[in-house]
Structures are given as structure tokens and as C-alpha cells.
Design a protein around this motif. Structure first.
Motif, PDB file in Angstrom:
ATOM      1  N   LEU A   1     -51.082 -36.296  57.357  1.00 16.60           N
ATOM      2  CA  LEU A   1     -49.833 -36.979  57.033  1.00 16.60           C
ATOM      3  C   LEU A   1     -49.722 -37.323  55.555  1.00 16.60           C
ATOM      4  CD1 LEU A   1     -49.494 -39.234  60.185  1.00 16.60           C
ATOM      5  CD2 LEU A   1     -48.345 -37.072  59.685  1.00 16.60           C
ATOM      6  N   ALA A   2     -50.859 -37.457  54.878  1.00 12.19           N
ATOM      7  CA  ALA A   2     -50.820 -37.736  53.441  1.00 12.19           C
ATOM      8  C   ALA A   2     -50.212 -36.572  52.670  1.00 12.19           C
ATOM      9  CB  ALA A   2     -52.224 -38.030  52.932  1.00 12.19           C
ATOM     10  N   ARG A   3     -50.246 -35.388  53.246  1.00 13.90           N
ATOM     11  CA  ARG A   3     -49.715 -34.205  52.581  1.00 13.90           C
ATOM     12  C   ARG A   3     -48.329 -33.817  53.091  1.00 13.90           C
ATOM     13  NH1 ARG A   3     -54.980 -34.350  52.775  1.00 13.90           N
ATOM     14  NH2 ARG A   3     -56.240 -33.538  51.082  1.00 13.90           N
ATOM     15  N   SER A   4     -47.761 -34.625  53.951  1.00 13.08           N
ATOM     16  CA  SER A   4     -46.450 -34.320  54.524  1.00 13.08           C
ATOM     17  C   SER A   4     -45.331 -34.525  53.516  1.00 13.08           C
ATOM     18  CB  SER A   4     -46.166 -35.237  55.728  1.00 13.08           C
ATOM     19  OG  SER A   4     -47.006 -34.938  56.791  1.00 13.08           O
ATOM     20  N   LEU A   5     -44.347 -33.655  53.591  1.00 12.89           N
ATOM     21  CA  LEU A   5     -43.084 -33.892  52.918  1.00 12.89           C
ATOM     22  C   LEU A   5     -42.306 -34.931  53.725  1.00 12.89           C
ATOM     23  CD1 LEU A   5     -40.962 -33.100  50.757  1.00 12.89           C
ATOM     24  CD2 LEU A   5     -40.192 -31.320  52.346  1.00 12.89           C
ATOM     25  N   LEU A   6     -42.408 -34.808  55.038  1.00  9.10           N
ATOM     26  CA  LEU A   6     -41.769 -35.741  55.951  1.00  9.10           C
ATOM     27  C   LEU A   6     -42.303 -35.507  57.356  1.00  9.10           C
ATOM     28  CD1 LEU A   6     -39.213 -34.287  57.839  1.00  9.10           C
ATOM     29  CD2 LEU A   6     -38.610 -33.764  55.473  1.00  9.10           C
ATOM     30  N   ARG A   7     -42.013 -36.443  58.217  1.00  8.46           N
ATOM     31  CA  ARG A   7     -42.328 -36.293  59.638  1.00  8.46           C
ATOM     32  C   ARG A   7     -41.176 -36.897  60.419  1.00  8.46           C
ATOM     33  NH1 ARG A   7     -45.649 -40.342  57.604  1.00  8.46           N
ATOM     34  NH2 ARG A   7     -45.177 -42.378  58.468  1.00  8.46           N
ATOM     35  N   VAL A   8     -40.941 -36.356  61.590  1.00  3.81           N
ATOM     36  CA  VAL A   8     -39.890 -36.875  62.461  1.00  3.81           C
ATOM     37  C   VAL A   8     -40.547 -37.268  63.767  1.00  3.81           C
ATOM     38  CG1 VAL A   8     -37.680 -36.399  63.583  1.00  3.81           C
ATOM     39  CG2 VAL A   8     -38.208 -35.326  61.381  1.00  3.81           C
ATOM     40  N   THR A   9     -40.215 -38.459  64.239  1.00  2.14           N
ATOM     41  CA  THR A   9     -40.763 -38.949  65.500  1.00  2.14           C
ATOM     42  C   THR A   9     -39.637 -39.254  66.474  1.00  2.14           C
ATOM     43  OG1 THR A   9     -40.787 -41.213  64.640  1.00  2.14           O
ATOM     44  CG2 THR A   9     -42.835 -39.948  64.452  1.00  2.14           C
ATOM     45  N   ALA A  10     -39.990 -39.218  67.746  1.00  2.00           N
ATOM     46  CA  ALA A  10     -39.069 -39.633  68.803  1.00  2.00           C
ATOM     47  C   ALA A  10     -39.805 -40.647  69.661  1.00  2.00           C
ATOM     48  CB  ALA A  10     -38.629 -38.438  69.642  1.00  2.00           C
ATOM     49  N   ARG A  11     -39.120 -41.733  69.991  1.00  2.00           N
ATOM     50  CA  ARG A  11     -39.721 -42.796  70.802  1.00  2.00           C
ATOM     51  C   ARG A  11     -38.779 -43.187  71.932  1.00  2.00           C
ATOM     52  NH1 ARG A  11     -44.077 -45.142  68.402  1.00  2.00           N
ATOM     53  NH2 ARG A  11     -44.413 -44.554  66.222  1.00  2.00           N
ATOM     54  N   ARG A  12     -39.376 -43.433  73.073  1.00  2.00           N
ATOM     55  CA  ARG A  12     -38.657 -44.007  74.208  1.00  2.00           C
ATOM     56  C   ARG A  12     -39.306 -45.360  74.486  1.00  2.00           C
ATOM     57  NH1 ARG A  12     -35.488 -42.257  78.167  1.00  2.00           N
ATOM     58  NH2 ARG A  12     -35.908 -40.049  77.797  1.00  2.00           N
ATOM     59  N   ALA A  13     -38.529 -46.412  74.391  1.00  4.01           N
ATOM     60  CA  ALA A  13     -39.020 -47.776  74.605  1.00  4.01           C
ATOM     61  C   ALA A  13     -40.270 -48.041  73.761  1.00  4.01           C
ATOM     62  CB  ALA A  13     -39.297 -48.025  76.079  1.00  4.01           C
ATOM     63  N   GLY A  14     -40.266 -47.538  72.521  1.00  2.26           N
ATOM     64  CA  GLY A  14     -41.365 -47.760  71.607  1.00  2.26           C
ATOM     65  C   GLY A  14     -42.520 -46.777  71.729  1.00  2.26           C
TER      66      GLY A  14
END
Length: 198
Positions: free
Chosen positions: A77-90
């Protein structure tokens, strides 16, 4: 998945050391010339560069990828341009990572959706959000490698097939590719005399 999921460890928060603007708003109504009929549940929250722990990623990957072994995601993750996450109820139920070359090329990695959330358009939504965020951060091209059985999914996301190459670097120590290549001494298609440039 069986049993209770472990609670994320407060000490496993991933610190990328890079301020990537966690307040970025992503318009999921992207104009990528892709006609989709997504049945995305509105109870799922999709976010670019939201908080994320290594424990959460390992829990998701264990559910989604048979044989996954716990991984330290900090360096990734330190080398990521970005990340996308999806959460349901956290709870983390989807993830995709994008790395960049510092210029116009970005690379999509590790698109992952929890098995309980599949077949609802969440994977496509994650990828399209990643594409839009990468474009906003200066990328002109988004690359992805995938196995043939994932072609239809990636086409729904807006990707078009191109020629590419892949080298398994672990195999370099095992063999000399020039000696082991049965095609080494054969003419190249369209090269009837067998000579090769380069």
C-alpha cells in the motif's frame, strides 16, 4: 467463511506515508462507454483511499482467495497510487489497488470481492471508481493483467484486450530461457528466412 471474523487490530493500520487525499469524491456514474446493468446494493459504501488495515485485507483475501497466506500489506500500500474499498456495515467486502509509474501509466491489481457479495456489480464498481480516480491523478492509461476466464469481467469494466508479456521472475534462477525455448531456432511468423531483428 466459518466462525467469527477476527476484529482488526488497531496496531495494524496501514500507514502509507503518502498523503493521497482521503476526501476525494468519486462520481460512480462514469462515462467509460460501458453499458452496465449493475444491481449494486446501496448499503455498500465505496471509498477511495479510506482507512484500511492489514488485518482487514487478510480477512478479505482469506475469504476470496483459496490458499491465501497472511501478508504484510504495508509495503504494497505504500507504493499505491490509490486504493478503492467497499464496506457493508463497516466490514471490508471489496478492494482494488492501483499503482502508477509516476507518469501516465497506472496498473490495476488485486481486484477482490468477498464471495457473499459477488454477482451484484461490486467488482465493476470498484474498478470503475479506481479508473476515474487514476484519471484524476494524472494517468492516461490503466493496465491490467488477467487470466482468460476473467476476460468478460474486465470487458464489462471497460478494458480492451491488448498484446502483453509476462515473465515469472522466480523462474530466472531455475533455467536459461534461451536454452529452454523450443522456438529459439525457428523462424518468426512473417520472417521466412529466419533472421531476427534485435
Amino acid at each position: 467463511m466459518t466462525g467469527a471474523e477476527p476484529a482488526p487490530s488497531p496496531t495494524s493500520e496501514v500507514d502509507t506515508g503518502v498523503d493521497v487525499g482521503t476526501d476525494l469524491d468519486v462520481d460512480l456514474d462514469l462515462d467509460l462507454d460501458v453499458d452496465l446493468d449493475l444491481d449494486l446494493d446501496l448499503d455498500v459504501e465505496v471509498e477511495v483511499d479510506g482507512s484500511l488495515t492489514g488485518d482487514e485485507l487478510n480477512t478479505l483475501f482469506h475469504a476470496a482467495w483459496p490458499g491465501h497466506r497472511d501478508t504484510d500489506f504495508g509495503p504494497v500500500l505504500a507504493r499505491s497510487l490509490l486504493r478503492v474499498t467497499a464496506r457493508r456495515a463497516g466490514r471490508l467486502v471489496g478492494y482494488v489497488n492501483v499503482v502508477g509509474d509516476g507518469g501516465v501509466h497506472a496498473f490495476l491489481l488485486d481486484t477482490t470481492v468477498h464471495p457473499e457479495e459477488r454477482r451484484r456489480g461490486l467488482g465493476v464498481t470498484l474498478v470503475r471508481a479506481a479508473a476515474e480516480a487514476a484519471r484524476e491523478r494524472g494517468a492516461d492509461w490503466l493496465h491490467v493483467d488477467y487470466e482468460p476466464h476473467l476476460t468478460a469481467f474486465h470487458e464489462r469494466c471497460g478494458f480492451r484486450p491488448t498484446a502483453a508479456g509476462l515473465m515469472a521472475l522466480g523462474d530466472l534462477a531455475k533455467a536459461d530461457p534461451a536454452k529452454d525455448d523450443p522456438m529459439q531456432d525457428r523462424p518468426v511468423m512473417g520472417d521466412p528466412d529466419g533472421s531476427r531483428d534485435g
